[in-house]
Motif scaffolding. Structure first.
Motif, PDB file in Angstrom:
ATOM      1  N   ARG A   8       0.845  -1.187   0.000  1.00 48.04           N
ATOM      2  CA  ARG A   8       0.000   0.000   0.000  1.00 48.04           C
ATOM      3  C   ARG A   8       0.885   1.244   0.000  1.00 48.04           C
ATOM      4  O   ARG A   8       1.802   1.372   0.795  1.00 48.04           O
ATOM      5  N   GLY A  66      -7.754   7.625  -3.572  1.00 49.70           N
ATOM      6  CA  GLY A  66      -7.581   6.319  -2.946  1.00 49.70           C
ATOM      7  C   GLY A  66      -8.944   5.663  -2.725  1.00 49.70           C
ATOM      8  O   GLY A  66      -9.990   6.304  -2.848  1.00 49.70           O
ATOM      9  N   TRP A 115      -7.829   1.884  -5.507  1.00 51.84           N
ATOM     10  CA  TRP A 115      -7.127   0.698  -5.019  1.00 51.84           C
ATOM     11  C   TRP A 115      -5.841   0.487  -5.821  1.00 51.84           C
ATOM     12  O   TRP A 115      -4.777   0.206  -5.261  1.00 51.84           O
ATOM     13  N   ARG A 118      -3.245   3.009  -4.895  1.00 52.26           N
ATOM     14  CA  ARG A 118      -2.604   2.649  -3.620  1.00 52.26           C
ATOM     15  C   ARG A 118      -1.503   1.623  -3.838  1.00 52.26           C
ATOM     16  O   ARG A 118      -0.641   1.438  -2.981  1.00 52.26           O
TER      17      ARG A 118
END
Length: 195
Positions: A8, A66, A115, A118
């Motif tokens: 992440r 995000g 996602w 990230r």
């Protein structure tokens, strides 16, 4: 055999100073951006689905905010529109339009773009373009079945009305959406592969 998922990473919104109102402000600003940019709409005579720039805004907002903030932002956008505010293409609101499934698809599309950002997809143009294209598929996945049910046609006909006329434009939007995020990261001093 296992698939390694990159760690992440921060997204662009994480670069802003953290305080109590930051996330709420970003969520509202993201919804407002999609509402504003999505007003650019061109109706087509052969389909009830207009060409809009909404997807472009969704992909960019999703990648910049995000997963969590993007999901909240687009959920807010959809909720406000369902309640009747004129935030959808053509200054419309409500949920009865044949194109409303595409609007619902904005939520998972923004979450997907967030996602993938990230995980570093926002650091290079090609990964960002791929992320945008993948997220766009989620808009189609929700839009086509809604369109089919709304106009009373089969999935094949809905694909012809609700996907084929838009593929080239959506690929162009995915390419455009891929430009700002890596560019801003470079301006901030980060190169692909860092962090």
């Amino acid at each position: 055999m296992s698939i390694a998922i990159p760690a992440r990473r921060p997204v662009l919104a994480d670069l802003l100073p953290a305080h109590r109102l930051r996330d709420a402000t970003l969520v509202v600003a993201g919804a407002a951006t999609v509402a504003l940019v999505g007003q650019v709409a061109v109706p087509l005579p052969f389909t009830p689905v207009p060409i809009t720039l909404g997807t472009l805004a969704v992909l960019t907002v999703g990648g910049a905010l995000g997963t969590a903030r993007a999901t909240l932002s687009l959920s807010l956008y959809v909720l406000v529109g369902v309640l009747g505010a004129p935030v959808f293409a053509g200054a419309t609101g409500g949920w009865a339009a044949p194109s409303f499934g595409y609007v619902l698809g904005y939520i998972p599309a923004a979450a997907c773009a967030g996602w993938l950002s990230r995980r570093g997809a926002d650091r290079s143009y090609w990964r960002s373009a791929g992320s945008s294209a993948a997220a766009t598929l989620l808009v189609y996945a929700m839009g086509v079945p809604w369109l089919a049910a709304a106009v009373g046609v089969g999935i094949r006909e809905a694909l012809i009305m609700g996907v084929l006329p838009f593929v080239a434009g959506d690929l162009a939007k995915a390419a455009l959406a891929a430009l700002p995020l890596p560019t801003i990261w470079r301006l901030c001093g980060e190169r692909p592969g860092q962090r």
